[in-house]
Scaffold this active site. Sequence first.
Site, PDB file in Angstrom:
ATOM      1  N   LYS A  51      32.051 -10.824  -5.771  1.00 57.59           N
ATOM      2  CA  LYS A  51      31.486 -11.986  -6.464  1.00 57.59           C
ATOM      3  C   LYS A  51      31.260 -13.128  -5.480  1.00 57.59           C
ATOM      4  O   LYS A  51      30.156 -13.683  -5.390  1.00 57.59           O
ATOM      5  CB  LYS A  51      32.407 -12.459  -7.578  1.00 57.59           C
ATOM      6  CG  LYS A  51      31.855 -13.637  -8.370  1.00 57.59           C
ATOM      7  CD  LYS A  51      32.931 -14.405  -9.103  1.00 57.59           C
ATOM      8  CE  LYS A  51      33.652 -15.364  -8.173  1.00 57.59           C
ATOM      9  NZ  LYS A  51      34.564 -16.291  -8.871  1.00 57.59           N
ATOM     10  N   ASP A  95      30.918 -13.452 -12.442  1.00 63.21           N
ATOM     11  CA  ASP A  95      32.005 -14.367 -12.734  1.00 63.21           C
ATOM     12  C   ASP A  95      32.393 -14.198 -14.202  1.00 63.21           C
ATOM     13  O   ASP A  95      31.949 -13.255 -14.865  1.00 63.21           O
ATOM     14  CB  ASP A  95      31.603 -15.813 -12.411  1.00 63.21           C
ATOM     15  CG  ASP A  95      30.635 -16.397 -13.430  1.00 63.21           C
ATOM     16  OD1 ASP A  95      30.033 -15.618 -14.217  1.00 63.21           O
ATOM     17  OD2 ASP A  95      30.482 -17.633 -13.444  1.00 63.21           O
TER      18      ASP A  95
END
Length: 223
Positions: free
Chosen positions: A134, A153
């Site tokens: 991420k 996220d």
Amino acid sequence: MSARKPAKALGRDAPIQERAPEIIRILSEAHPDAKVALNFSNPLEMLVATILSAQCTDEKVNEVTATLFAKYRTAEDYLKVPEDELKADIKPTGFYNQKATSIREACRRIVEVYGGRVPDTMEDLITLRGVARKTANIVLGNAFGKVEGIAVDTHVKRLANRLGFSQESDPDKIERDLMRSIPRERWFDFTYVLIDHGRAVCTARKPKCEICPVNHLCPSSLV
């Protein structure tokens, strides 16, 4: 010659491969200015801000980095100060002990292995402390203009599950599912479209399904 039958209306029960293009189009029109909310001016700042954003609002991170980035300008700067001083500087973002360690160890490797410069490949970025896919995707896309995946996220994870892009809970598996349904040229910008929609409409506790422009395409819709 018989008249052509009208196309069947696309519904929330249709396969995601059929619904995805319309979901992407509608949400992109609803959030035309979607972009990363973290303030940064170089790759190191993007990296540090993203690490600080874990379990913290982007607004609070931006408040902290407004002074942090004036004090710490290079990876070496994060290593020169006592760790307790760095912890105090980032304390408002929460989980500051863990974050301070991640930032310092990431900077140590940046200095020792990469000559003080944040690496610009997924393979190298994920070797840094506190950096998973991420964070690496966010740094690559925003600081280097390189897109290798989709940053998953909490908002992206929630919307991917609710909209039916993925049934997985692991971020890496969700990312793979999203990459299969979203055109590569949309991976970067649509990440932030999903984030903005998650913040404004498809919220965690009480989604505003009644005003969602894709409620007719969402299998989780309450309307």
